[in-house]
Write a protein that holds these residues in place. Structure first.
Motif, PDB file in Angstrom:
ATOM      1  N   THR A  71      49.107  37.880  25.987  1.00 26.36           N
ATOM      2  CA  THR A  71      49.671  39.120  25.699  1.00 26.36           C
ATOM      3  C   THR A  71      49.307  39.933  27.080  1.00 26.36           C
ATOM      4  O   THR A  71      48.917  39.419  27.863  1.00 26.36           O
ATOM      5  N   SER A  72      49.930  41.251  27.094  1.00 35.19           N
ATOM      6  CA  SER A  72      49.965  42.055  28.292  1.00 35.19           C
ATOM      7  C   SER A  72      48.534  42.412  28.809  1.00 35.19           C
ATOM      8  O   SER A  72      48.440  42.317  30.036  1.00 35.19           O
ATOM      9  N   ALA A  73      47.611  42.583  27.813  1.00 39.29           N
ATOM     10  CA  ALA A  73      46.386  42.954  28.647  1.00 39.29           C
ATOM     11  C   ALA A  73      45.770  41.614  29.232  1.00 39.29           C
ATOM     12  O   ALA A  73      45.106  41.842  30.154  1.00 39.29           O
ATOM     13  N   THR A  74      46.332  40.313  28.940  1.00 32.61           N
ATOM     14  CA  THR A  74      45.795  39.172  29.596  1.00 32.61           C
ATOM     15  C   THR A  74      46.695  39.109  30.968  1.00 32.61           C
ATOM     16  O   THR A  74      45.812  38.719  31.911  1.00 32.61           O
ATOM     17  N   VAL A  75      47.721  39.151  30.912  1.00 30.49           N
ATOM     18  CA  VAL A  75      48.560  39.120  31.975  1.00 30.49           C
ATOM     19  C   VAL A  75      48.347  40.237  33.045  1.00 30.49           C
ATOM     20  O   VAL A  75      48.502  39.744  34.239  1.00 30.49           O
ATOM     21  N   ALA A  76      47.755  41.248  32.747  1.00 33.07           N
ATOM     22  CA  ALA A  76      47.769  42.343  33.568  1.00 33.07           C
ATOM     23  C   ALA A  76      46.502  41.844  34.348  1.00 33.07           C
ATOM     24  O   ALA A  76      46.474  42.429  35.591  1.00 33.07           O
ATOM     25  N   ASN A  77      45.658  40.845  33.933  1.00 33.43           N
ATOM     26  CA  ASN A  77      44.464  40.359  34.834  1.00 33.43           C
ATOM     27  C   ASN A  77      45.128  39.595  36.176  1.00 33.43           C
ATOM     28  O   ASN A  77      44.284  39.477  37.204  1.00 33.43           O
ATOM     29  N   THR A  78      46.298  39.346  36.027  1.00 32.61           N
ATOM     30  CA  THR A  78      46.925  38.776  37.212  1.00 32.61           C
ATOM     31  C   THR A  78      47.329  39.731  38.370  1.00 32.61           C
ATOM     32  O   THR A  78      47.530  39.317  39.517  1.00 32.61           O
ATOM     33  N   ARG A 308      50.429  28.113  32.828  1.00 29.89           N
ATOM     34  CA  ARG A 308      50.312  28.930  34.271  1.00 29.89           C
ATOM     35  C   ARG A 308      49.588  30.175  34.194  1.00 29.89           C
ATOM     36  O   ARG A 308      48.835  30.733  34.702  1.00 29.89           O
ATOM     37  N   ALA A 309      50.404  31.018  33.276  1.00 31.56           N
ATOM     38  CA  ALA A 309      50.202  32.506  33.010  1.00 31.56           C
ATOM     39  C   ALA A 309      48.661  32.570  32.468  1.00 31.56           C
ATOM     40  O   ALA A 309      47.877  33.545  33.205  1.00 31.56           O
ATOM     41  N   ALA A 310      48.224  31.794  31.545  1.00 38.65           N
ATOM     42  CA  ALA A 310      46.852  31.768  31.033  1.00 38.65           C
ATOM     43  C   ALA A 310      46.094  31.385  32.297  1.00 38.65           C
ATOM     44  O   ALA A 310      44.893  32.292  32.342  1.00 38.65           O
ATOM     45  N   ALA A 311      46.279  30.654  33.108  1.00 41.21           N
ATOM     46  CA  ALA A 311      45.237  30.374  33.857  1.00 41.21           C
ATOM     47  C   ALA A 311      45.087  31.242  35.051  1.00 41.21           C
ATOM     48  O   ALA A 311      43.863  31.579  35.357  1.00 41.21           O
ATOM     49  N   GLU A 312      46.106  31.712  35.265  1.00 47.33           N
ATOM     50  CA  GLU A 312      46.214  32.993  36.583  1.00 47.33           C
ATOM     51  C   GLU A 312      45.550  34.066  35.952  1.00 47.33           C
ATOM     52  O   GLU A 312      45.223  34.932  36.713  1.00 47.33           O
ATOM     53  N   SER A 313      45.675  34.210  34.481  1.00 45.88           N
ATOM     54  CA  SER A 313      44.872  35.567  33.999  1.00 45.88           C
ATOM     55  C   SER A 313      43.625  35.404  33.649  1.00 45.88           C
ATOM     56  O   SER A 313      42.914  36.606  33.573  1.00 45.88           O
ATOM     57  N   ALA A 314      43.017  34.134  33.739  1.00 42.95           N
ATOM     58  CA  ALA A 314      41.440  34.249  33.193  1.00 42.95           C
ATOM     59  C   ALA A 314      40.626  34.845  34.315  1.00 42.95           C
ATOM     60  O   ALA A 314      41.175  34.679  35.544  1.00 42.95           O
ATOM     61  N   VAL A 315      39.719  35.458  33.798  1.00 41.37           N
ATOM     62  CA  VAL A 315      38.724  36.194  35.199  1.00 41.37           C
ATOM     63  C   VAL A 315      37.502  35.559  34.935  1.00 41.37           C
ATOM     64  O   VAL A 315      36.855  35.611  33.685  1.00 41.37           O
ATOM     65  N   HIS A 465      36.425  35.235  31.018  1.00 44.17           N
ATOM     66  CA  HIS A 465      36.960  35.868  30.152  1.00 44.17           C
ATOM     67  C   HIS A 465      38.533  35.620  30.179  1.00 44.17           C
ATOM     68  O   HIS A 465      39.303  35.990  30.989  1.00 44.17           O
ATOM     69  N   GLY A 466      38.806  34.900  28.849  1.00 44.91           N
ATOM     70  CA  GLY A 466      40.308  34.270  28.922  1.00 44.91           C
ATOM     71  C   GLY A 466      41.343  35.238  28.146  1.00 44.91           C
ATOM     72  O   GLY A 466      42.352  34.925  28.033  1.00 44.91           O
ATOM     73  N   TYR A 467      40.713  36.446  27.716  1.00 40.41           N
ATOM     74  CA  TYR A 467      41.578  37.238  27.036  1.00 40.41           C
ATOM     75  C   TYR A 467      42.103  36.722  25.852  1.00 40.41           C
ATOM     76  O   TYR A 467      41.776  35.867  25.169  1.00 40.41           O
ATOM     77  N   LEU A 468      43.620  37.018  25.488  1.00 43.90           N
ATOM     78  CA  LEU A 468      44.284  36.502  24.387  1.00 43.90           C
ATOM     79  C   LEU A 468      45.477  35.509  25.363  1.00 43.90           C
ATOM     80  O   LEU A 468      46.405  36.115  25.631  1.00 43.90           O
ATOM     81  N   GLY A 469      45.114  34.192  25.277  1.00 41.42           N
ATOM     82  CA  GLY A 469      45.848  33.523  26.357  1.00 41.42           C
ATOM     83  C   GLY A 469      47.221  32.965  25.981  1.00 41.42           C
ATOM     84  O   GLY A 469      47.798  32.210  26.769  1.00 41.42           O
TER      85      GLY A 469
END
Ligand code: BGC
Length: 823
Positions: A71-78, A308-315, A465-469
């Motif tokens: 979701t956007s909250a997740t990808v925002a972390n990239t 890839r997006a999930a991995a790049e978004s994880a904090v 924190h993986g948010y919603l991956g």
């Protein structure tokens, strides 16, 4: 299709009015005689939700399979515009392949409070970051010939009574915080449509707000697309058309059509306004039907992109003694209900039916970690279960490392429902304590769409924190745990220590008629940084398996140049952030510093790179209420550069001539000078607003068309109050079971008006008003009115529908309006 101007000239007033509302839940109307096709709209921001069977707009009924991206909250972390555009293009291809012409997103409301139930669908607490990422999505999606509707325009911060609250916000905060992200999207990505929010803004519904839609969106920003209501968000049909609202969705039947025609006939609505809106609609139809061929989709490639997006978004938030990454062959105990049944998206209209979903338990086999065992550890519903904990402890003892998947359960956050707190369920915290006591080498992997309080942080030797991956979230997390991907996610929002520290505590969500934005611009890091409030993790924060150093800053009014060096032994990326703050006195209240630029920098071990960030016209501006224009105040500004808002190793000053002289803050606004905004008194808020604050309380009199349905609780009619109690009992029962009842929530958060707006013509406005006579205690009179309004409405609907079909040359096989809705 013919040219728009020619079409408008050939259409009758009735046809034009009919084009401005939906035919059914997802489609616009056709005009067969002029070959104007209908277009199909579908949610949503992180995957396509094209419903195949019966339609609803709340994610309740099934939809075609689609890739569920984070979701956007997740990808925002990239903080990665290229990746966002790549995801956008994939979404565009999937939409196109399913015959979806308009994708209802991205969502970019600013996170005013971490309690916002839909924050998982939004990017950030900061407008610069939200706007740039949303613009990237829009560019990507539209590159495939599919329109976007950045939403919800605007100042839609809470779910509670989202269709009826009036966001009362001062003009400066409105412009600088709540509109800037939309401004960036409109100016930089040219969306073909935009979706208005449900709420009122300073007394006027978003879709009828000429200040928002005409003065700002079209005249100032140059928007040339269509303005679409949120589903059921239309109010006065003619008022919407006059103010610049193009299309009312989903399907108010022909009631709105008749009202628009009547308004033109009476001269209350200028036909030129109607023509302008119809042109906008026809332009949208032309834009999205320009490509004859649907895109094709490579599902494997999209799953890989989602991973890839999930991995790049994880904090990576904590990594004591470099516990991570886990070496090949590490014996891992996987623990937690979330490891087996992942939470990877949020509930509501954005719910995607994924092409597949992987869990940590499924995916660990494909890594070179050694699975020592899986234990569920706790129940999703939060009930304590000593047996599950004992099994988890035993598994943790047998392993080198325990990987514990925790998170917010489904009921904690949803469209239609704000969060009630920041805590993880107690059973999960107890599980963590027990597991960490058994094996201190415990890695917590967190799922959820926003911040959680972390009084348990010390028990986690490492925390991701993986948010919603999304559907490949588990694989993305394993990529990070094993070091296949060096974590580069950086928080797009602050993680506060406790709810009590947040700027809007006690006032969010508002239960009144108005939601007063008393805090002005002091939300998120703007508040914590200005007030010096300690947080768990600051905005922009995230660890890496390598380290970075910042040096050699040089600044000018136009740009910032500095060097970033990878000082560790692993290749990795950092997000360099530029903040600007005014020093000395200021004529306007200001947060201590604000994000004005960022760049993601990838570096090999030992590599240095000189980075230049253009500051652009937004860097120093403020919205000057007096001159009703953006201005720059003369004086000195500090430019600070570093890896997060609380760690800015490089600073330099720049002196600006500005467009207005510097000055001192009006003394009534003193509360705001230091960001002391938690208890702003009425006179200070009114000084900020520049007017008296409107009445906040609900009246105690009769319930009206635009009063919230949940006010049935205090209706004069005992029958209405009984109906409320029955429905509310169902709502509570659903929540107790852990699954929100989205239909009830939709209804309770809306006004009586939605009965008309969502019934496809079955209930005209007159019928809903007659129902209100009943609700207000006049039983016999009300019943009579209801029957009369029903019969009259049916006749009127049939008459208008028949005239429209005859005029448009539409065949009657295509059901429009009544009968096709399942909402
Ligand atoms: C949501 C929108 C969504 C629409 C259509 C509304 O309830 O607020 O975001 O696009 O439904 O499903």
């Amino acid at each position: 299709m013919k040219d728009t101007a020619q079409l408008v000239a050939e259409l009758s007033v009735l046809e034009k009015a009919a084009l401005l509302s939906g035919e059914n839940t997802w489609e616009t109307r056709t005009i067969d005689r002029l070959s104007v096709p209908s277009i199909w709209m579908a949610d949503g921001p992180h995957g396509i939700r094209r419903q195949v069977g019966s339609a609803d707009h709340l994610g309740i009924n099934g939809s075609e399979l689609a890739t569920c991206f984070p979701t956007s909250a997740t990808v925002a972390n990239t903080w990665d515009e290229e990746l966002a555009a790549e995801i956008g293009a994939a979404l565009g291809r999937e939409a196109s392949s399913q015959g979806v012409n308009v994708l209802l997103g991205p969502g970019l409301n600013i996170k005013r409070s971490p309690l916002g139930g839909r924050n998982f669908e939004y990017f950030s607490e900061d407008p610069e970051l939200s706007g740039r990422l949303a613009a990237a999505y829009v560019r990507g999606i539209q590159s495939e010939g599919v329109a976007t509707t950045p939403k919800h325009f605007a100042v839609n911060s809470q779910e509670l009574r989202r269709m009826v609250t009036d966001s009362v916000v001062d003009e400066r905060t409105l412009r600088e915080i709540y509109l800037t992200a939309f401004e960036i999207v409109v100016r930089e990505a040219n969306p073909w449509a935009i979706m208005t929010s449900y709420n009122l803004i300073n007394g006027t519904y978003a879709h009828e707000n000429a200040h928002l839609l005409r003065d700002i969106l079209r005249d100032e920003w140059g928007f040339d697309g269509a303005v679409i209501t949120d589903w059921g968000g239309g109010n006065g049909a003619a008022d919407g058309v006059r103010a610049g609202g193009t299309l009312e969705m989903p399907s108010p039947g022909f009631d709105s059509v008749r009202r628009i025609v009547a308004a033109v006939d009476s001269g209350e609505l200028d036909e030129a306004d109607l023509d302008a809106r119809v042109s906008e609609l026809l332009n949208l139809v032309a834009r999205v039907t320009a490509r004859a061929v649907r895109a094709s989709v490579d599902q494997e490639a999209h799953h890989a992109l989602a991973r890839r997006a999930a991995a790049e978004s994880a904090v990576l938030l904590r990594n004591d003694d470099a516990l991570l990454p886990l070496a090949s062959g590490t014996r891992v105990a996987l623990i937690g209900d979330f490891a087996e049944t992942p939470r990877y998206q949020g509930s509501g209209s954005s719910l995607v039916n994924p092409t597949r979903v992987t869990s940590l338990v499924d995916a660990i086999g494909a890594t070179d970690l050694d699975l020592a065992g899986f234990a569920r550890g706790c129940r999703r519903d939060g009930a304590a279960d000593a047996q599950l904990v004992a099994e988890a402890v035993a598994a943790a003892k047998r392993a080198d490392v325990a990987v514990l998947a925790l998170g917010l359960p489904e009921i904690a956050e949803s469209e239609g429902l704000d969060r009630s707190g920041l805590s993880l369920p107690d059973a999960q915290v107890q599980l963590l304590r027990a597991v960490a006591a058994a094996n201190p080498r415990t890695v917590v992997v967190l799922s959820g769409g926003g911040p959680v309080a972390m009084p348990w942080l010390r028990d986690a030797q490492a925390l991701v924190h993986g948010y919603l991956g999304g559907q490949a979230g588990a694989e993305g997390i394993l990529d990070v745990l094993t070091g296949g991907v060096n974590p580069a996610g950086r928080l797009a929002e602050t993680l506060p220590i406790a709810l009590g520290d947040t700027p809007t505590v006690g006032r969010f969500p508002s239960t009144n008629r108005t939601a007063e934005y008393r805090e002005g611009p002091f939300i998120g890091y703007r508040y914590y940084d200005t007030r010096g409030i300690e947080v768990t993790f600051p905005f922009g924060f995230g660890l890496s398996y390598t380290s970075f150093a910042y040096s050699d800053l040089s600044v000018s009014e136009e740009r910032v140049t500095f060097t970033v060096t990878n000082t560790g032994e692993t290749a990795g990326s950092d997000v360099a952030q530029v903040y600007v703050g005014k020093t000395g006195s200021s004529r306007v209240l200001r947060p201590s510093r604000e994000l004005k630029g960022f760049a993601k920098v990838h570096l090999e071990p030992g590599q240095s790179r000189e980075v230049t960030i253009e500051l652009g016209e937004r860097a120093f501006r403020f919205f000057d209420v007096e001159s009703d224009a953006w201005q720059t105040e003369a004086g000195e500004y500090e430019i600070a550069v570093g890896p997060n808002v609380a760690d800015l190793p490089l600073t330099a000053m720049v002196e600006l001539d500005g467009t207005v002289a510097s000055g001192a803050l009006d003394s009534t606004l003193e509360w705001y000078r230091t960001g002391d905004i938690r208890n702003v008194p009425d006179d200070a808020f009114e000084a900020l607003l520049g007017r008296r604050a409107p009445e906040a309380e609900w009246g105690s009199g009769r319930l009206g068309f635009n009063d919230p349905i949940d006010r049935l609780e205090v209706a004069r009619s005992p029958l209405a109050r009984l109906a409320f109690r029955i429905i509310d009992k169902r709502r509570r029962a659903a929540e107790a079971k852990g699954e929100p009842d989205l239909n009830i929530l939709f209804m309770f958060n809306g006004p009586f008006r939605v009965i008309s707006k969502m019934s496809g013509g079955l209930a005209t406005q007159r019928l809903t008003e007659a129902l209100l006579t009943l609700v207000n205690g006049q039983t016999f009179r009300g019943l009579g009115r209801v029957i009369a309004a029903f019969l009259r409405g049916r006749r009127a609907e049939k008459r208008t529908r028949d005239s429209f079909r005859a005029a448009a040359g539409n065949s009657s096989n295509r059901a429009d309006g009544a009968g096709k809705e399942d909402d």
